[in-house]
Motif scaffolding. Structure first.
Motif, PDB file in Angstrom:
ATOM      1  N   CYS A  75      33.456  43.563  65.580  1.00  0.00           N
ATOM      2  CA  CYS A  75      32.951  44.909  65.857  1.00  0.00           C
ATOM      3  C   CYS A  75      33.303  45.271  67.304  1.00  0.00           C
ATOM      4  CB  CYS A  75      31.433  44.951  65.654  1.00  0.00           C
ATOM      5  SG  CYS A  75      30.690  46.556  66.012  1.00  0.00           S
ATOM      6  N   ASN A  76      33.904  46.432  67.498  1.00  0.00           N
ATOM      7  CA  ASN A  76      34.237  46.853  68.863  1.00  0.00           C
ATOM      8  C   ASN A  76      33.043  47.493  69.563  1.00  0.00           C
ATOM      9  OD1 ASN A  76      34.152  49.318  67.619  1.00  0.00           O
ATOM     10  ND2 ASN A  76      36.350  49.714  67.761  1.00  0.00           N
ATOM     11  N   ASN A  77      31.932  47.578  68.875  1.00  0.00           N
ATOM     12  CA  ASN A  77      30.711  48.135  69.462  1.00  0.00           C
ATOM     13  C   ASN A  77      29.808  47.036  70.035  1.00  0.00           C
ATOM     14  OD1 ASN A  77      28.947  50.392  69.999  1.00  0.00           O
ATOM     15  ND2 ASN A  77      27.673  49.668  68.321  1.00  0.00           N
ATOM     16  N   CYS A  78      29.588  45.963  69.246  1.00  0.00           N
ATOM     17  CA  CYS A  78      28.652  44.906  69.667  1.00  0.00           C
ATOM     18  C   CYS A  78      29.291  43.516  69.734  1.00  0.00           C
ATOM     19  CB  CYS A  78      27.435  44.880  68.749  1.00  0.00           C
ATOM     20  SG  CYS A  78      27.802  44.273  67.091  1.00  0.00           S
ATOM     21  N   SER A  79      30.573  43.403  69.417  1.00  0.00           N
ATOM     22  CA  SER A  79      31.341  42.149  69.467  1.00  0.00           C
ATOM     23  C   SER A  79      30.951  41.135  68.395  1.00  0.00           C
ATOM     24  CB  SER A  79      31.235  41.492  70.842  1.00  0.00           C
ATOM     25  OG  SER A  79      31.717  42.364  71.830  1.00  0.00           O
ATOM     26  N   MET A  80      30.234  41.537  67.403  1.00  0.00           N
ATOM     27  CA  MET A  80      29.860  40.652  66.289  1.00  0.00           C
ATOM     28  C   MET A  80      31.113  40.278  65.501  1.00  0.00           C
ATOM     29  SD  MET A  80      27.539  39.287  64.351  1.00  0.00           S
ATOM     30  CE  MET A  80      27.166  38.827  62.684  1.00  0.00           C
ATOM     31  N   LEU A  81      31.231  39.025  65.115  1.00  0.00           N
ATOM     32  CA  LEU A  81      32.305  38.563  64.241  1.00  0.00           C
ATOM     33  C   LEU A  81      31.712  38.299  62.866  1.00  0.00           C
ATOM     34  CD1 LEU A  81      34.123  35.968  66.545  1.00  0.00           C
ATOM     35  CD2 LEU A  81      34.729  38.348  66.146  1.00  0.00           C
ATOM     36  N   TRP A  82      32.384  38.776  61.836  1.00  0.00           N
ATOM     37  CA  TRP A  82      31.892  38.529  60.487  1.00  0.00           C
ATOM     38  C   TRP A  82      33.046  38.415  59.509  1.00  0.00           C
ATOM     39  CZ3 TRP A  82      32.074  43.534  62.277  1.00  0.00           C
ATOM     40  CH2 TRP A  82      32.486  44.537  61.409  1.00  0.00           C
ATOM     41  N   LEU A  83      32.730  37.867  58.313  1.00  0.00           N
ATOM     42  CA  LEU A  83      33.727  37.735  57.256  1.00  0.00           C
ATOM     43  C   LEU A  83      33.754  39.006  56.430  1.00  0.00           C
ATOM     44  CD1 LEU A  83      33.259  34.167  55.741  1.00  0.00           C
ATOM     45  CD2 LEU A  83      34.946  34.934  57.374  1.00  0.00           C
ATOM     46  N   LEU A  84      34.949  39.478  56.188  1.00  0.00           N
ATOM     47  CA  LEU A  84      35.134  40.657  55.357  1.00  0.00           C
ATOM     48  C   LEU A  84      35.867  40.219  54.100  1.00  0.00           C
ATOM     49  CD1 LEU A  84      34.812  43.727  55.206  1.00  0.00           C
ATOM     50  CD2 LEU A  84      36.976  43.933  56.408  1.00  0.00           C
ATOM     51  N   THR A  85      35.273  40.488  52.947  1.00  0.00           N
ATOM     52  CA  THR A  85      35.881  40.127  51.672  1.00  0.00           C
ATOM     53  C   THR A  85      36.796  41.257  51.218  1.00  0.00           C
ATOM     54  OG1 THR A  85      33.876  38.931  51.108  1.00  0.00           O
ATOM     55  CG2 THR A  85      35.376  39.399  49.306  1.00  0.00           C
ATOM     56  N   ASP A  86      37.974  40.925  50.763  1.00  0.00           N
ATOM     57  CA  ASP A  86      38.972  41.889  50.294  1.00  0.00           C
ATOM     58  C   ASP A  86      39.182  43.030  51.286  1.00  0.00           C
ATOM     59  OD1 ASP A  86      39.451  40.491  47.924  1.00  0.00           O
ATOM     60  OD2 ASP A  86      37.803  41.492  46.904  1.00  0.00           O
ATOM     61  N   PRO A  87      39.670  42.737  52.485  1.00  0.00           N
ATOM     62  CA  PRO A  87      39.833  43.779  53.490  1.00  0.00           C
ATOM     63  C   PRO A  87      40.872  44.827  53.114  1.00  0.00           C
ATOM     64  CG  PRO A  87      40.828  41.732  54.231  1.00  0.00           C
ATOM     65  CD  PRO A  87      40.110  41.436  52.956  1.00  0.00           C
ATOM     66  N   ASP A  88      41.825  44.482  52.243  1.00  0.00           N
ATOM     67  CA  ASP A  88      42.855  45.448  51.861  1.00  0.00           C
ATOM     68  C   ASP A  88      42.355  46.487  50.858  1.00  0.00           C
ATOM     69  OD1 ASP A  88      44.760  44.233  53.501  1.00  0.00           O
ATOM     70  OD2 ASP A  88      45.260  42.773  51.943  1.00  0.00           O
ATOM     71  N   SER A  89      41.314  46.151  50.103  1.00  0.00           N
ATOM     72  CA  SER A  89      40.835  47.084  49.083  1.00  0.00           C
ATOM     73  C   SER A  89      39.654  47.945  49.557  1.00  0.00           C
ATOM     74  CB  SER A  89      40.434  46.329  47.819  1.00  0.00           C
ATOM     75  OG  SER A  89      39.348  45.480  48.087  1.00  0.00           O
ATOM     76  N   ALA A  90      38.990  47.528  50.633  1.00  0.00           N
ATOM     77  CA  ALA A  90      37.828  48.278  51.120  1.00  0.00           C
ATOM     78  C   ALA A  90      38.268  49.343  52.118  1.00  0.00           C
ATOM     79  CB  ALA A  90      36.836  47.335  51.774  1.00  0.00           C
ATOM     80  N   ASP A  91      37.689  50.531  52.011  1.00  0.00           N
ATOM     81  CA  ASP A  91      37.993  51.613  52.951  1.00  0.00           C
ATOM     82  C   ASP A  91      37.239  51.454  54.256  1.00  0.00           C
ATOM     83  OD1 ASP A  91      39.658  52.867  51.122  1.00  0.00           O
ATOM     84  OD2 ASP A  91      38.035  54.068  50.288  1.00  0.00           O
ATOM     85  N   SER A  92      36.003  50.973  54.146  1.00  0.00           N
ATOM     86  CA  SER A  92      35.183  50.830  55.345  1.00  0.00           C
ATOM     87  C   SER A  92      34.341  49.563  55.240  1.00  0.00           C
ATOM     88  CB  SER A  92      34.278  52.049  55.538  1.00  0.00           C
ATOM     89  OG  SER A  92      33.375  52.163  54.470  1.00  0.00           O
ATOM     90  N   ALA A  93      33.835  49.152  56.407  1.00  0.00           N
ATOM     91  CA  ALA A  93      32.969  47.981  56.470  1.00  0.00           C
ATOM     92  C   ALA A  93      31.908  48.252  57.521  1.00  0.00           C
ATOM     93  CB  ALA A  93      33.778  46.745  56.837  1.00  0.00           C
ATOM     94  N   GLN A  94      30.721  47.703  57.288  1.00  0.00           N
ATOM     95  CA  GLN A  94      29.613  47.919  58.211  1.00  0.00           C
ATOM     96  C   GLN A  94      29.298  46.628  58.945  1.00  0.00           C
ATOM     97  OE1 GLN A  94      25.815  48.961  56.451  1.00  0.00           O
ATOM     98  NE2 GLN A  94      25.434  50.380  58.116  1.00  0.00           N
ATOM     99  N   CYS A  95      29.144  46.744  60.254  1.00  0.00           N
ATOM    100  CA  CYS A  95      28.801  45.589  61.072  1.00  0.00           C
ATOM    101  C   CYS A  95      27.392  45.129  60.701  1.00  0.00           C
ATOM    102  CB  CYS A  95      28.858  45.959  62.553  1.00  0.00           C
ATOM    103  SG  CYS A  95      28.273  44.645  63.640  1.00  0.00           S
ATOM    104  N   PRO A  96      27.216  43.845  60.420  1.00  0.00           N
ATOM    105  CA  PRO A  96      25.890  43.352  60.041  1.00  0.00           C
ATOM    106  C   PRO A  96      24.882  43.381  61.197  1.00  0.00           C
ATOM    107  CG  PRO A  96      27.558  41.615  59.812  1.00  0.00           C
ATOM    108  CD  PRO A  96      28.252  42.822  60.298  1.00  0.00           C
TER     109      PRO A  96
END
Length: 176
Positions: free
Chosen positions: A7-28
């Protein structure tokens, strides 16, 4: 496919499943929504455990603990060690003076009763009443005759309607 993203807002690192098929993702952490195409992928793998391991290594590096992380076993080995470290449920119960077989039997009885209560309420909706659409009180009476507590019947009936398995119209119910 799994990707470790940040996340470029809070620097959180997380796993994203199927990044090519998802349009958006929310920082946990901060709950900011990101376009997945703009997220920097720090690591990608088909293997979830490899992606988890990479995220852990990145977090350790971020904290300046790369050497300590290198000395720790792989996450799958740690999980196995944790599983092997403690005592199992049976040993714990028996060590506490409780009969483990009785506990298991009580759990089975509870699961069977819960399932049968649901079936009795469904049967009540199908069978109770003078016409093919019984009222709540007719359903409660039918289920009570078969050992289901009144409040439990009302909650199960409400749940059936909420999940779309039954409908209520003018105080009368039917299964869908």
């Amino acid at each position: 496919m799994y990707a470790v993203v940040g996340c470029n807002n809070c620097s959180m690192l997380w796993l994203l499943t199927d990044p090519d098929s998802a349009d958006s993702a929310q920082c946990p952490r901060c709950e900011r929504t990101h376009q997945t195409s703009k997220l920097k992928r720090l690591f990608e793998s088909e293997d979830r455990s490899a992606a988890r391991e990479a995220r852990s290594a990145l977090l350790a590096k971020k904290q300046g603990d790369s050497e300590a992380f290198a000395d720790v076993a792989h996450i799958s080995e740690l999980e196995q060690q944790a599983e092997d470290a403690g005592i199992d449920d049976r040993e714990y119960l028996e060590g506490s003076g409780i009969d483990a077989d009785s506990v298991a039997a009580a759990g089975e009885t509870t699961r069977e009763t819960a399932g049968s209560h649901d079936e009795i309420v469904r049967e009540a909706v199908r069978e109770a009443g003078d016409d093919d659409r019984p009222t709540a009180s007719e359903i409660v009476a039918y289920a009570a005759d078969r050992g289901v507590p009144n409040e439990k019947t009302r909650k199960l009936l409400e749940k059936l309607c909420r999940v779309g398995d039954a409908s209520e119209s003018r105080g009368r119910y039917r299964l869908l």
